[in-house]
Design a protein around this motif. Structure first.
Motif, PDB file in Angstrom:
ATOM      1  N   ALA A 143       0.851  -1.129  -0.065  1.00 11.00           N
ATOM      2  CA  ALA A 143      -0.073   0.036   0.052  1.00 11.00           C
ATOM      3  C   ALA A 143       0.963   1.070  -0.067  1.00 11.00           C
ATOM      4  N   ASP A 144       1.907   1.345   0.904  1.00 12.49           N
ATOM      5  CA  ASP A 144       2.812   2.198   0.861  1.00 12.49           C
ATOM      6  C   ASP A 144       3.504   2.722  -0.471  1.00 12.49           C
ATOM      7  N   ALA A 145       4.022   1.785  -1.188  1.00 11.98           N
ATOM      8  CA  ALA A 145       4.729   1.773  -2.402  1.00 11.98           C
ATOM      9  C   ALA A 145       3.621   2.211  -3.463  1.00 11.98           C
ATOM     10  N   PHE A 146       2.293   1.929  -3.493  1.00 16.43           N
ATOM     11  CA  PHE A 146       1.449   2.277  -4.604  1.00 16.43           C
ATOM     12  C   PHE A 146       0.938   3.518  -4.287  1.00 16.43           C
ATOM     13  N   GLU A 147       0.903   3.983  -3.176  1.00 21.25           N
ATOM     14  CA  GLU A 147       0.779   5.390  -3.034  1.00 21.25           C
ATOM     15  C   GLU A 147       1.959   6.105  -3.164  1.00 21.25           C
ATOM     16  N   THR A 148       3.148   5.960  -2.606  1.00 19.73           N
ATOM     17  CA  THR A 148       4.070   6.739  -2.845  1.00 19.73           C
ATOM     18  C   THR A 148       4.644   6.935  -4.272  1.00 19.73           C
ATOM     19  N   LEU A 149       4.369   6.014  -5.249  1.00 22.99           N
ATOM     20  CA  LEU A 149       4.592   5.978  -6.937  1.00 22.99           C
ATOM     21  C   LEU A 149       3.594   7.191  -7.243  1.00 22.99           C
ATOM     22  N   GLN A 150       2.451   7.304  -6.651  1.00 28.52           N
ATOM     23  CA  GLN A 150       1.632   8.510  -7.306  1.00 28.52           C
ATOM     24  C   GLN A 150       1.871   9.606  -6.592  1.00 28.52           C
TER      25      GLN A 150
END
Length: 309
Positions: free
Chosen positions: A248-255
Motif C-alpha cells: 500500500a505504501d509503495a502504491f501510494e508513494t509512486l503516485q
C-alpha cells in the motif's frame, strides 16, 4: 513463530464460525447430558453458561435465538423421554420448565444487551483516537506539499486490502494505526520505544492498545533490508500485515511527485508494484491491491476511491 500463528489461526477460525460451533456444542452437550447423566433436570442450570457466552460474543439477537434453540431441544427431550419425569407436557412439567426457559432467554437478552452497549462504547473510543491520529498525520504532513494526506491514503488502501484478504478485525485496526503512523515511526524511533514499552509500563496505559501497530511499524522499518531479489518473500517470516503495508505504501508513494520524477498514474503505479510481486512484495498482497484498485468504490466506508496525487 509457528505456535503463536497456529493459535491466532485457531482463534480467528473460532470467532469467524462462532455461531456454527456454538450450535454444535449445544447439541453435543444436550446429547451427552441425556446419555450419561441420570439427574437430567438438575443439569438444566448448565445452559446458563452458554447463554452468557452467546450474549457476550454474539450479541442480544444471537443469545435470544440460542436460548429459544436450547428450550426447543429440552422440550423435544421432555416430549420424547422426559426429564426425571413422565414424558409429555402436563401441569407439573410446564410448571417446572416454563420459569427455567423464561429466565434462560432473559439471561441471554440481558447479557447480549450489555455486551452490545459495551461494544458501542469501545467503538466510540476507537473512532476518537483514530480521528486524533488522522489529524496528527495531516498536521505533520502539512509541512510537505507532496506528502499531504499520504499516510491517510496508505491507511485506506491497506485496510481495503486487508478486508480483501479477510483478515481479522483486530488486524485491520492495528494495520490502520500502523499505516497512519508509518512515516513517523520509521523516522523517529522514540515513537516505537514508547509504544513497545507500553506492554509492561503502566505509565503509558493509553498507548498499550497500540502495541500491535507498533510491532507492524517496527518490522516495516526493516522491511527493505530483508526483502530483495535473492530471497523469496513468501519464505520470509514477515506478518501479512507488514506485507500489506509495504504494498500500500509503495502504491501510494509512486503516485506522489518527487523532485526527480513526476507522479505515476494509478495504473502505472499498479504495474510497477506488480513487477515486484514474489520478490519485493508478497503475491497475495499484490493480488489484493489489484482487486481493490479495480473498484470505483470500496464498501464499508473504508475508501471512496484510489486517488492520484
Amino acid at each position: 513463530m509457528v505456535q503463536p500463528r497456529l493459535l491466532e489461526r485457531a482463534k480467528f477460525f473460532f470467532f469467524r464460525h462462532f455461531e456454527r460451533i456454538f450450535v454444535l456444542l449445544l447439541v453435543f452437550a444436550m446429547v451427552a447430558i441425556h446419555a450419561f447423566v441420570e439427574q437430567k433436570f438438575a443439569f438444566l442450570s448448565f445452559y446458563y453458561l452458554p447463554m452468557i457466552l452467546a450474549g457476550f460474543y454474539g450479541g442480544r439477537r444471537f443469545a435470544v435465538l440460542a436460548g429459544l434453540f436450547v428450550v426447543a431441544l429440552v422440550a423435544f427431550y421432555q416430549s420424547v423421554q422426559g426429564l426425571d419425569m413422565l414424558p409429555g407436557f402436563y401441569g407439573d412439567a410446564l410448571l417446572a420448565l416454563t420459569p427455567w426457559a423464561g429466565f434462560l432467554i432473559l439471561t441471554g437478552y440481558v447479557v447480549g444487551t450489555l455486551a452490545e452497549q459495551r461494544q458501542t462504547r469501545l467503538g466510540d473510543v476507537k473512532n476518537a483516537y483514530l480521528a486524533i491520529l488522522e489529524l496528527l498525520t495531516y498536521h505533520i504532513e502539512s509541512t510537505e506539499r507532496t506528502q499531504q494526506g499520504h499516510s491517510n491514503r496508505v491507511a485506506e488502501v491497506a485496510v481495503a486490502m486487508a478486508r480483501e484478504l479477510r483478515l481479522p478485525e483486530e488486524d485491520l485496526e492495528n494495520l490502520r494505526v500502523a499505516a497512519l503512523l508509518h512515516e513517523v515511526g520509521t523516522r523517529d524511533q522514540r515513537l516505537l520505544r514508547l509504544l513497545s514499552g507500553s506492554v509492561t509500563d503502566p505509565a503509558v496505559a493509553v498507548a498499550r492498545v497500540m502495541r500491535g501497530a507498533a510491532q507492524i511499524i517496527s518490522e516495516y522499518g526493516h522491511y527493505y533490508e530483508i526483502v530483495g531479489e535473492d530471497w523469496d518473500i513468501e519464505a520470509l517470516p514477515l506478518p501479512v500485515t507488514v506485507k500489506i503495508l509495504a504494498v500500500a505504501d509503495a502504491f501510494e508513494t509512486l503516485q506522489m511527485a518527487t523532485p526527480v520524477r513526476a507522479a505515476f498514474p494509478k495504473w502505472s503505479a499498479l504495474e510497477e508494484v506488480e513487477k515486484g510481486a514474489g520478490k519485493t512484495f508478497a503475491n497475495d498482497a499484490v493480488r489484493a491491491l489489484r482487486s481493490v484498485a479495480g473498484r470505483p468504490e470500496v464498501s464499508g466506508g473504508v475508501m471512496q476511491e484510489l486517488r492520484v496525487v
